[in-house]
Design a protein around this motif. Structure first.
Motif, PDB file in Angstrom:
ATOM      1  N   VAL A 160       0.833  -1.212   0.000  1.00 29.16           N
ATOM      2  CA  VAL A 160       0.000   0.000   0.000  1.00 29.16           C
ATOM      3  C   VAL A 160       0.864   1.257   0.000  1.00 29.16           C
ATOM      4  CG1 VAL A 160      -2.015  -1.034   1.127  1.00 29.16           C
ATOM      5  CG2 VAL A 160      -0.193  -0.025   2.530  1.00 29.16           C
ATOM      6  N   ARG A 161       0.305   2.330  -0.506  1.00 28.56           N
ATOM      7  CA  ARG A 161       0.976   3.629  -0.478  1.00 28.56           C
ATOM      8  C   ARG A 161       0.895   4.214   0.934  1.00 28.56           C
ATOM      9  NH1 ARG A 161      -2.321   3.485  -5.087  1.00 28.56           N
ATOM     10  NH2 ARG A 161      -1.215   3.684  -7.083  1.00 28.56           N
ATOM     11  N   LEU A 162       1.782   5.164   1.233  1.00 27.29           N
ATOM     12  CA  LEU A 162       1.781   5.820   2.537  1.00 27.29           C
ATOM     13  C   LEU A 162       0.443   6.508   2.801  1.00 27.29           C
ATOM     14  CD1 LEU A 162       3.117   6.825   5.128  1.00 27.29           C
ATOM     15  CD2 LEU A 162       4.218   8.629   3.791  1.00 27.29           C
ATOM     16  N   ARG A 181      -9.632   2.216   1.381  1.00 21.33           N
ATOM     17  CA  ARG A 181     -10.656   3.142   0.893  1.00 21.33           C
ATOM     18  C   ARG A 181     -10.059   4.449   0.363  1.00 21.33           C
ATOM     19  NH1 ARG A 181     -15.170   0.657   2.816  1.00 21.33           N
ATOM     20  NH2 ARG A 181     -14.974  -0.504   4.770  1.00 21.33           N
ATOM     21  N   ARG A 182      -8.997   4.907   1.008  1.00 23.25           N
ATOM     22  CA  ARG A 182      -8.403   6.202   0.637  1.00 23.25           C
ATOM     23  C   ARG A 182      -7.356   5.980  -0.458  1.00 23.25           C
ATOM     24  NH1 ARG A 182      -5.673  10.067   5.224  1.00 23.25           N
ATOM     25  NH2 ARG A 182      -4.873  11.705   3.874  1.00 23.25           N
ATOM     26  N   THR A 183      -7.822   5.694  -1.673  1.00 20.59           N
ATOM     27  CA  THR A 183      -6.924   5.327  -2.761  1.00 20.59           C
ATOM     28  C   THR A 183      -6.629   6.515  -3.680  1.00 20.59           C
ATOM     29  OG1 THR A 183      -8.751   4.658  -4.196  1.00 20.59           O
ATOM     30  CG2 THR A 183      -7.817   2.969  -2.752  1.00 20.59           C
ATOM     31  N   LYS A 184      -5.588   6.342  -4.469  1.00 16.08           N
ATOM     32  CA  LYS A 184      -5.166   7.407  -5.378  1.00 16.08           C
ATOM     33  C   LYS A 184      -6.174   7.604  -6.506  1.00 16.08           C
ATOM     34  CE  LYS A 184      -1.019   8.859  -7.907  1.00 16.08           C
ATOM     35  NZ  LYS A 184       0.348   8.458  -8.318  1.00 16.08           N
ATOM     36  N   ASN A 185      -6.744   6.498  -7.015  1.00 18.00           N
ATOM     37  CA  ASN A 185      -7.670   6.587  -8.145  1.00 18.00           C
ATOM     38  C   ASN A 185      -9.137   6.538  -7.728  1.00 18.00           C
ATOM     39  OD1 ASN A 185      -7.986   3.912  -7.451  1.00 18.00           O
ATOM     40  ND2 ASN A 185      -6.884   3.110  -9.229  1.00 18.00           N
ATOM     41  N   LEU A 186      -9.393   6.617  -6.409  1.00 22.16           N
ATOM     42  CA  LEU A 186     -10.738   6.660  -5.830  1.00 22.16           C
ATOM     43  C   LEU A 186     -11.487   5.327  -5.904  1.00 22.16           C
ATOM     44  CD1 LEU A 186     -11.991  10.169  -7.046  1.00 22.16           C
ATOM     45  CD2 LEU A 186     -10.782   9.593  -4.934  1.00 22.16           C
ATOM     46  N   PHE A 187     -10.826   4.249  -6.371  1.00 23.26           N
ATOM     47  CA  PHE A 187     -11.455   2.934  -6.400  1.00 23.26           C
ATOM     48  C   PHE A 187     -10.994   2.127  -5.183  1.00 23.26           C
ATOM     49  CE2 PHE A 187     -11.573   4.027 -10.955  1.00 23.26           C
ATOM     50  CZ  PHE A 187     -12.922   3.797 -11.212  1.00 23.26           C
ATOM     51  N   GLU A 188     -11.947   1.715  -4.362  1.00 22.35           N
ATOM     52  CA  GLU A 188     -11.588   0.885  -3.214  1.00 22.35           C
ATOM     53  C   GLU A 188     -11.012  -0.439  -3.697  1.00 22.35           C
ATOM     54  OE1 GLU A 188     -14.766   0.212  -0.489  1.00 22.35           O
ATOM     55  OE2 GLU A 188     -15.067   2.335  -0.043  1.00 22.35           O
ATOM     56  N   ARG A 189     -10.081  -0.994  -2.911  1.00 20.48           N
ATOM     57  CA  ARG A 189      -9.567  -2.314  -3.250  1.00 20.48           C
ATOM     58  C   ARG A 189      -9.292  -3.088  -1.966  1.00 20.48           C
ATOM     59  NH1 ARG A 189      -4.925   0.772  -3.530  1.00 20.48           N
ATOM     60  NH2 ARG A 189      -2.998  -0.180  -2.788  1.00 20.48           N
ATOM     61  N   LEU A 274      -1.535  -3.564  -6.257  1.00 23.78           N
ATOM     62  CA  LEU A 274      -0.880  -2.270  -6.022  1.00 23.78           C
ATOM     63  C   LEU A 274      -1.797  -1.074  -6.288  1.00 23.78           C
ATOM     64  CD1 LEU A 274       2.664  -2.932  -7.550  1.00 23.78           C
ATOM     65  CD2 LEU A 274       2.043  -2.847  -5.134  1.00 23.78           C
ATOM     66  N   GLY A 275      -2.932  -1.322  -6.965  1.00 21.95           N
ATOM     67  CA  GLY A 275      -3.866  -0.230  -7.225  1.00 21.95           C
ATOM     68  C   GLY A 275      -3.414   0.687  -8.339  1.00 21.95           C
ATOM     69  N   HIS A 276      -2.658   0.137  -9.323  1.00 22.91           N
ATOM     70  CA  HIS A 276      -2.271   0.944 -10.484  1.00 22.91           C
ATOM     71  C   HIS A 276      -3.481   1.137 -11.386  1.00 22.91           C
ATOM     72  CE1 HIS A 276       2.214  -0.404 -10.108  1.00 22.91           C
ATOM     73  NE2 HIS A 276       1.935   0.656  -9.374  1.00 22.91           N
ATOM     74  N   SER A 277      -3.634   2.331 -11.966  1.00 24.47           N
ATOM     75  CA  SER A 277      -4.770   2.589 -12.848  1.00 24.47           C
ATOM     76  C   SER A 277      -4.529   2.063 -14.259  1.00 24.47           C
ATOM     77  CB  SER A 277      -5.079   4.091 -12.892  1.00 24.47           C
ATOM     78  OG  SER A 277      -3.921   4.819 -13.238  1.00 24.47           O
ATOM     79  N   ASP A 278      -3.261   1.853 -14.624  1.00 22.74           N
ATOM     80  CA  ASP A 278      -2.959   1.214 -15.911  1.00 22.74           C
ATOM     81  C   ASP A 278      -1.695   0.374 -15.758  1.00 22.74           C
ATOM     82  OD1 ASP A 278      -0.509   2.740 -16.667  1.00 22.74           O
ATOM     83  OD2 ASP A 278      -1.898   4.430 -16.704  1.00 22.74           O
ATOM     84  N   MET A 279      -1.329  -0.310 -16.831  1.00 18.89           N
ATOM     85  CA  MET A 279      -0.242  -1.296 -16.777  1.00 18.89           C
ATOM     86  C   MET A 279       1.159  -0.696 -16.896  1.00 18.89           C
ATOM     87  SD  MET A 279      -0.499  -4.682 -16.544  1.00 18.89           S
ATOM     88  CE  MET A 279      -1.718  -5.981 -16.546  1.00 18.89           C
ATOM     89  N   THR A 280       1.267   0.595 -17.166  1.00 15.89           N
ATOM     90  CA  THR A 280       2.571   1.189 -17.501  1.00 15.89           C
ATOM     91  C   THR A 280       3.636   0.908 -16.442  1.00 15.89           C
ATOM     92  OG1 THR A 280       1.394   2.966 -18.632  1.00 15.89           O
ATOM     93  CG2 THR A 280       3.734   3.307 -18.197  1.00 15.89           C
TER      94      THR A 280
END
Length: 308
Positions: A160-162, A181-189, A274-280
């Motif tokens: 998880v991110r800090l 819940r407090r994610t970078k892209n607003l999608f819970e995981r 990791l909650g990445h929004s894309d594969m890059t």
């Protein structure tokens, strides 16, 4: 004197409805709030626009491509490439919005590309360094040190991110998993915990007890823990453990990603965890740490198994 049929550029400017920086910022940030961007993202834009105005004497809304090019040239004397690219990304968002909404005629960022930068090696911790770090933390035998041990385990177990970690509430813990819940892209995981982390987390919650804040991780005054405090603590632990690398939450995230890839996890699963929004970024990790290509070719080569 007879008037010309066509107006001059200066005369056209008088007629044309113009917008100043303050008005442009008001509209841009209103749009940011309507899109529900994170407060940190809005603050990032504000900081970068303020920084850009130090290099540009005119209004930002009046800038042309050559002004942005001059900003880049001046910035290169004082700033790192990554810092310049961070500013250019903010300006691109700003000008794209203004141009799309017909608030400016031309987009000065249209032909501006990010600066090329050397890909630096991503630092991770090896087994011995992780073990030394844990031993260093355990020497203190305090509430803070035990809390930090559990934080380290959660970082290494979940990646998880800090910002995500400090946003975890006690009620988000569900036996072997945590709802982020407090994610970078607003999608819970959902992230999952190993048995050792589950056990240490249960002990931490028992020691933590009931306090006013609902946040899982608290400071010695029983208030919610701030990101800067965590970063500072682990920097100190890293020095005490004689680890000559950056010891930080981001390093733990990279370490978790590397260990997962080395264990054989696929890129899509890692991207989800990791909650990445894309594969890059995930692909970059796989390219860096994936199994040796030569060995893969020996194992899966197209001619393998053929009786020729």
């Amino acid at each position: 004197m007879k008037r010309r049929k066509e107006l001059t550029e200066e005369e056209l400017k008088i007629i044309k409805k113009t917008i100043n920086d303050d008005e442009a910022f008001e509209k841009f940030f209103r749009n940011c709030y309507l899109k529900n961007l994170r407060p940190a993202t809005v603050e990032y834009y504000k900081n970068e626009f303020h920084g850009a105005k130090k290099f540009i004497t005119k209004q930002l809304v009046e800038c042309q491509q050559r002004d942005i090019e001059e900003l880049i040239l001046q910035s290169k004397k004082l700033m790192k490439v990554t810092t310049i690219n961070t500013r250019l990304r903010a300006l691109r968002s700003f000008y794209n919005y203004l141009h799309k909404n017909k608030l400016i005629e031309t987009n000065p960022m249209k032909n501006i590309k990010l600066l090329r930068d050397r890909q630096k090696a991503i630092e991770t911790l090896d087994n011995k360094e992780i073990e030394r770090l844990i031993k260093t933390i355990r020497k203190q035998k305090s509430f803070v040190s035990f809390r930090d041990e559990v934080i380290l385990l959660v970082f290494l177990d979940t990646g998880v991110r800090l910002s995500e970690l400090v946003g975890i509430d006690v009620e988000d813990i569900r036996e072997n998993k945590i709802i982020i819940r407090r994610t970078k892209n607003l999608f819970e995981r959902t992230v999952y915990l190993s048995e050792i982390t589950q056990e240490q987390l249960r002990r931490y919650i028992a020691i933590r007890g009931d306090v006013k804040t609902k946040r899982l991780f608290i400071n010695h005054d029983n208030n919610e823990l701030k990101p800067h405090s965590i970063q500072t603590q682990f920097t100190k632990y890293g020095k005490k453990a004689n680890i000559n690398k950056r010891v930080s939450p981001h390093t733990f995230r990279h370490t978790m990603a590397k260990r997962m890839i080395m264990a054989g996890v696929d890129a899509f699963t890692l991207m989800t965890i990791l909650g990445h929004s894309d594969m890059t970024i995930t692909k970059r990790y796989v390219n860096l740490w994936g199994p040796d290509i030569e060995q893969k070719h020996k194992q899966y080569g197209a001619l393998k198994g053929l009786k020729l």
